[in-house]
Every structure is written in C-alpha cells, then in structure tokens.
Design a protein around this motif. Structure first.
Motif, PDB file in Angstrom:
ATOM      1  N   TYR A   1      -1.002  49.882  26.220  1.00 32.17           N
ATOM      2  CA  TYR A   1      -0.875  51.312  26.514  1.00 32.17           C
ATOM      3  C   TYR A   1      -1.802  51.709  27.649  1.00 32.17           C
ATOM      4  O   TYR A   1      -2.761  51.005  27.975  1.00 32.17           O
ATOM      5  CB  TYR A   1      -1.193  52.132  25.261  1.00 32.17           C
TER       6      TYR A   1
ATOM      7  N   THR B   1      -4.660  54.005  28.884  1.00 24.78           N
ATOM      8  CA  THR B   1      -5.731  54.808  28.279  1.00 24.78           C
ATOM      9  C   THR B   1      -5.606  56.242  28.788  1.00 24.78           C
ATOM     10  O   THR B   1      -5.484  56.468  29.993  1.00 24.78           O
ATOM     11  CB  THR B   1      -7.112  54.242  28.664  1.00 24.78           C
ATOM     12  N   ARG B   2      -5.644  57.168  27.857  1.00 24.30           N
ATOM     13  CA  ARG B   2      -5.522  58.564  28.260  1.00 24.30           C
ATOM     14  C   ARG B   2      -6.781  59.032  28.984  1.00 24.30           C
ATOM     15  O   ARG B   2      -7.895  58.605  28.653  1.00 24.30           O
ATOM     16  CB  ARG B   2      -5.297  59.445  27.026  1.00 24.30           C
ATOM     17  N   SER B   3      -6.595  59.904  29.947  1.00 23.03           N
ATOM     18  CA  SER B   3      -7.744  60.469  30.662  1.00 23.03           C
ATOM     19  C   SER B   3      -8.472  61.414  29.706  1.00 23.03           C
ATOM     20  O   SER B   3      -7.892  61.840  28.687  1.00 23.03           O
ATOM     21  CB  SER B   3      -7.270  61.240  31.892  1.00 23.03           C
ATOM     22  N   PRO B   4      -9.723  61.793  30.019  1.00 23.26           N
ATOM     23  CA  PRO B   4     -10.437  62.732  29.136  1.00 23.26           C
ATOM     24  C   PRO B   4      -9.654  64.030  28.941  1.00 23.26           C
ATOM     25  O   PRO B   4      -9.572  64.548  27.829  1.00 23.26           O
ATOM     26  CB  PRO B   4     -11.752  62.977  29.882  1.00 23.26           C
TER      27      PRO B   4
ATOM     28  N   PRO C   1     -13.040  48.731  34.664  1.00 24.38           N
ATOM     29  CA  PRO C   1     -12.506  49.030  33.335  1.00 24.38           C
ATOM     30  C   PRO C   1     -11.018  48.701  33.236  1.00 24.38           C
ATOM     31  O   PRO C   1     -10.280  48.894  34.202  1.00 24.38           O
ATOM     32  CB  PRO C   1     -12.756  50.530  33.183  1.00 24.38           C
ATOM     33  N   HIS C   2     -10.642  48.205  32.088  1.00 22.26           N
ATOM     34  CA  HIS C   2      -9.252  47.844  31.842  1.00 22.26           C
ATOM     35  C   HIS C   2      -8.547  49.109  31.343  1.00 22.26           C
ATOM     36  O   HIS C   2      -8.693  49.485  30.179  1.00 22.26           O
ATOM     37  CB  HIS C   2      -9.236  46.754  30.772  1.00 22.26           C
ATOM     38  N   THR C   3      -7.810  49.755  32.227  1.00 21.88           N
ATOM     39  CA  THR C   3      -7.228  51.056  31.862  1.00 21.88           C
ATOM     40  C   THR C   3      -5.887  50.920  31.130  1.00 21.88           C
ATOM     41  O   THR C   3      -5.316  51.909  30.704  1.00 21.88           O
ATOM     42  CB  THR C   3      -7.027  51.928  33.116  1.00 21.88           C
TER      43      THR C   3
ATOM     44  N   VAL D   1      -6.829  63.506  26.478  1.00 21.31           N
ATOM     45  CA  VAL D   1      -7.322  63.404  25.087  1.00 21.31           C
ATOM     46  C   VAL D   1      -7.619  64.794  24.552  1.00 21.31           C
ATOM     47  O   VAL D   1      -7.210  65.153  23.442  1.00 21.31           O
ATOM     48  CB  VAL D   1      -8.587  62.508  25.006  1.00 21.31           C
ATOM     49  N   ARG D   2      -8.304  65.587  25.372  1.00 24.09           N
ATOM     50  CA  ARG D   2      -8.676  66.944  24.914  1.00 24.09           C
ATOM     51  C   ARG D   2      -7.440  67.802  24.682  1.00 24.09           C
ATOM     52  O   ARG D   2      -7.426  68.653  23.794  1.00 24.09           O
ATOM     53  CB  ARG D   2      -9.614  67.597  25.940  1.00 24.09           C
TER      54      ARG D   2
ATOM     55  N   PRO E   1      -5.231  48.617  28.244  1.00 25.10           N
ATOM     56  CA  PRO E   1      -5.600  47.568  27.278  1.00 25.10           C
ATOM     57  C   PRO E   1      -4.479  47.270  26.287  1.00 25.10           C
ATOM     58  O   PRO E   1      -3.459  47.956  26.257  1.00 25.10           O
ATOM     59  CB  PRO E   1      -6.808  48.171  26.572  1.00 25.10           C
TER      60      PRO E   1
ATOM     61  N   GLU F   1      -6.476  49.731  40.627  1.00 21.74           N
ATOM     62  CA  GLU F   1      -7.673  49.510  41.455  1.00 21.74           C
ATOM     63  C   GLU F   1      -7.279  49.307  42.923  1.00 21.74           C
ATOM     64  O   GLU F   1      -7.897  49.854  43.833  1.00 21.74           O
ATOM     65  CB  GLU F   1      -8.438  48.271  40.971  1.00 21.74           C
TER      66      GLU F   1
END
Lengths: 323, 219
Positions: free
Chosen positions: B189, B191-194, B105-107, B197-198, B109, B44
């Motif tokens: 970890y 969090t993976r970006s969209p 958002p906690h990116t 993930v795709r 977690p 952030e």
C-alpha cells in the motif's frame, strides 16, 4: 620534534582504561543479548538451520569457520550459539590477561560471524557493528580494569593500569565513520533540506520496523520534521564530533578548539545521539542496533570524567559519619 | 620498542583508512534495475528529476535512470578495484562497513499476511503488526525475521519467496492440522500522508504475491 613523532606520542599517551572497559562490558552484554534473543524467540530453526533441517533457505556450508567445522547442522548451530554466549560472558566479565583477553574477543567475533553470516537475509547493520566492536577489543585488550583479570591480579575490580590513547580513538573513529557515512547516504528527497522533511514520519509508518501502529504521528507531524532535520544534520556533521573529541583531550586546537570546548560540542553530540537511539528503540524494533551503538558511547567520555562521576556518586551514597 | 610504536601508529592509521574507504557512500544494494521499478524508488527519482529541472538540468525519466545507472556502475567498478586488496581484512577481522540505514523511506511498504483455509473459508491468522492476528508472532516479529520478510516482498528475492512460503506451510501444518490450505501474501500500500491520516482517508493498496500450499487437513 616532527609532526609524525608528535602524532606517535599523542596516540601513545597513556590513560586509564575505564572508558574502554565500559565499552567492553557493554559489548559482551550485547553479544549475550543478541544471541540469547534468537534462542529465546524460537527463530533459530527458521533463519539459521538449513532448509533440509526445517529452515527457510538452503544455507550452503556457511563462512570459513562453519565450513571448517563441517557445515551448519542443527547441532553445530546450537553449539555455536552456546559457545558464542559463553565467550560473550567472558568479554563482559573481562577474563584473561593481555593475550588471553584478545583470544577471547577474537573467538567471540569469529563465532558470532559464523552465525550471523549463515543467512544474509536475516540480519542487519547491527551484526557488522558488533563484529567491529569485538575486533577493536582484540586490538585493545581492555581487561586492565573493571574485570576479573583486575580482580585476579590486583585483588580489586578496578586498577590504575593504563592503556594507550589510540585504543579509545579507534572506537570513537568507528562511531564517527558509521554516523557520517549513513548521513551522507541519506540523499532521499524526504531527508535533505529543501524537501518536505518527511523522512522520519514515513520511516515510522513502515510496518517492518514498527512496534505498533504509528498513525498518531500524523498529528505531531511538525515534530517529526524537526526530528528529520536534526538527525540528518547530526549524522552529516559527525566529523565535527570527532574534532570536538580530539580537542577535548587537551588545550590545543587554536580558536576552533577553544570554541568547541566552550560550547561543549562533544557533550552536545553525545546527548543528541543518546536521545536519538533511545527514541528509536522506544518506537521501532531494529534489533540490537540501539544497544550495539550505545556500546560506543563510553569511549567519548574521558576516563577521568568517569572516575570523577563515580567518585561523586560514591561520596553521595556514603552514610553520614557520626560526629 | 621505539620502532614498534611507529609501526603501530601506521597500522592504526591503515585501519582507519581501510574502514573509511569501505564505509564511503555507495549504492551497493541499489544496483538492481528491477528494484528501481518499485513505486518508492520511482517517487524518489521523480523528486530528484524535478529538483534537477529546477537547476536547469532537464531529463526524461528514461534519461535520468540511464545516466544514473552509468554513473553508479562506473563508481562501483572503481570502488570494487580499490577495496579488492582489503577484502581479507574486512572478511577475517569482521570490519565490514555497511551503514546504508534508512537512506530513503519506503513509502509503499508491504505487510505480510498468512491465511489458513478451514471448512472452505479463509481465515487470517497472521498479519504484520496486528494485535489480533498473531499466529507465530514470536518468530515473525523477531527483528531478524522482520529483516527477511521485508526482503521477500521485493522482486529480486523472487527465488527465495517460494521457499519461505514452504516454510510457513510446514509450520501451519503442525499448528492447524485440520486446515486444508495456507495462503501467504503481502498487502502492499501507499503510506498515507499526514494530512490524509488526519482527514481519515482510507488506506489504498493491493494484495500481492499470493501463494497457496496444500496442508494435510480433510477438505
């Protein structure tokens, strides 16, 4: 007449107590649900018992009420939970007249706080929202209709006895303060316009609040971006909802008031808010926050609108008369 | 009676003012320098430094944090002074206002893991949001417990975390009498970006805060 006198008169304008009675009923239900869920899940010992009695933390002696009672022993915590649920039922049913109903709401609030304050690690904003709601019920004493009190004094569940407008205004104001100030604090680069608007996507990936894995959201990412900007704008501009509510009470407000009424701004905010809360409840486990928030919503709908809707519903369910 | 109407209106307005002051944005939970080291917070800060640089206000990471700390400390001092006389009203009337919900958002977690050792092998018995490893999930998955567990992965709760592990050990001792040890940890970890993930990019993370307690079973 001075502006002050006009304000006093406006605040004191009598109206039917239907909207506030619905706030009361939902609030009593949320108290029952919140404490009942702790008891039902078996989490009481872990979070509300002291480490000496099988809990996680040293809880000290609790808030002033728990201290007065001698501290949070398991028997006192269990007893307090039972008492809070009993009182919550009293709030839901609308027990007591002008004084007794306030005493019941106040006692519910104090008992609830004595439990929620035991462990500051194991709670959330929903605890504060519930105590705020109960305090507003203490101020309003809304058992004039849809209550056992109405049944006792008039022989009917409903009565036409009125409440002053300020009682409902306080509930509406509480909602606006909550939504606006939460929005004004969302300054993360993921929330604000000009950023990637990924806040909702990342919040849904947070394991703490998920019901289950939400990786699938990656395939509908643009929808979450729309959700991010809509929910941010909705919260940040919540004071407009208050204005729309105030002008919907009459014909004033000049040109702005006319536009707010014409565009149904109050109703629009209400619908978006309900969709937002129901959507959150479907995808995340944030405890009773959704239900506590929805307790505020009946206050945005005027009593005469509730009564009109009820009248329509009653007519539509009447059996056709033989001719 | 007429005078009471005026007094009552004043009290209603006083209530509205008090809750507005209390609810006004403040970085209450963020006044902790150790929490600022978390990757989510650092990300952030980086995003805001870049934004400020775009507006012609260049700052190093250290300068940014120092200035932010100074401004926040001054503001919080003034806020405390203003709210001090109102505290009894908030405390006894249940009117605290703290609406800092999902402000960022906690990116990075963390997911709770509980393992027990049986016959010399570690077995995962609980993992946050798992359908498979669900020991004691009625308790771990309750919203109030989620709130507590969320905190224990943060450095500022380092004193309470061992107590939590002790509690898990007491529960495990009852449910796994044959187990010799219990290990509690978090999988932290990014969090993976969209797009990641795709594309099927695997989750990258590490096990943090592992703590072991001895249970009663025979080794």
């Amino acid at each position: 007449m001075s502006a002050w006198s006009r304000l006093v008169d406006w605040m004191d304008t009598p109206e039917s107590g239907t909207s506030l009675a619905l706030v009361r009923i939902l609030t009593g239900g949320v108290v029952l649900r919140t404490i009942g869920a702790v008891w039902w899940s078996g989490v009481t010992q872990a979070i509300w018992y002291d480490a000496a009695h099988g809990g996680i933390r040293d809880l000290g002696r609790g808030n002033f009420l728990m201290k007065m009672l001698g501290g949070p022993t398991p028997e006192r915590v269990d007893g307090m939970m039972a008492l809070t649920m009993l009182l919550g039922l009293g709030v839901l049913l609308g027990m007591g007249g002008p004084i007794a109903s306030r005493v019941i709401a106040f006692a519910t609030m104090q008992c609830f706080m004595s439990l929620a304050d035991l462990n500051g690690h194991a709670g959330g904003s929903y605890d504060e929202l519930i105590t705020n709601l109960l305090w507003l019920l203490v101020l309003a004493g809304p058992t004039k209709t849809l209550s056992l009190e109405s049944l006792r004094t008039t022989g009917s569940w409903t009565s036409g006895r009125s409440l002053a407008r300020w009682t409902r205004l306080l509930v509406v104001f509480q909602a606006i303060v909550m939504y606006a100030t939460t929005g004004w604090q969302k300054v993360s680069a993921h929330w604000v316009p000009g950023g990637d608007l990924s806040a909702l996507y990342y919040i849904l990936q947070q394991p703490t609040w998920q019901h289950f894995d939400h990786s699938w959201v990656a395939w509908v990412y643009p929808l979450t971006q729309v959700g991010t900007i809509v929910s941010w704008l909705w919260e940040v501009t919540a004071p407009l909802w208050l204005l729309a509510f105030v002008v919907s009470l009459g014909q004033g407000g000049g040109r702005i008031g006319r536009w707010l009424r014409l565009l149904h701004v109050r109703e629009g905010y209400l619908v978006v808010g309900m969709i937002f809360h129901v959507g959150v409840a479907a995808m995340m486990n944030i405890g009773p926050f959704t239900w506590a928030s929805l307790c505020l919503y009946p206050a945005f709908i005027h009593p005469w609108e509730w009564e009109r809707a009820w009248g329509r519903l009653a007519r539509s369910t009447e059996p056709p008369t033989a001719t | 009676m007429s005078a009471w109407r005026h007094v009552r209106t004043l009290l209603v307005l006083a209530h509205m003012l008090a809750i507005s002051l209390m609810a006004f944005p403040a970085p209450s939970g963020g006044m902790n320098r150790s929490a600022w080291k978390d990757p989510s917070v650092q990300a952030e800060f980086k995003a805001w430094r870049q934004r400020l640089a775009g507006w012609g206000y260049e700052l190093t990471a250290e300068q940014f944090e120092e200035e932010l700390w100074q401004v926040a400390s001054t503001y919080m001092g003034a806020r405390t002074a203003v709210l001090q006389p109102l505290n009894p009203y908030f405390m006894y009337a249940g009117t605290w206002q703290s609406w800092r919900m999902f402000v960022g958002p906690h990116t990075h977690p963390a997911r709770l893991r509980v393992e027990v050792e049986r016959d010399g092998a570690w077995e995962l018995v609980y993992e946050g949001r798992s359908w498979e490893h669900t020991w004691n999930s009625a308790i771990f998955d309750h919203d109030r417990m989620r709130s507590a567990v969320f905190r224990y992965a943060w450095a500022r709760y380092a004193r309470t975390y061992p107590r939590f592990v002790d509690w898990v050990a007491r529960e495990a001792r009852e449910d796994f009498p044959e187990a010799t040890r219990v290990r509690v940890s978090f999988f932290k970890y990014r969090t993976r970006s969209p797009a990641e993930v795709r594309a099927g990019v695997p989750v990258e993370g590490e096990v943090i805060l592992p703590k072991v307690r001895t249970l009663g079973g025979e080794p």
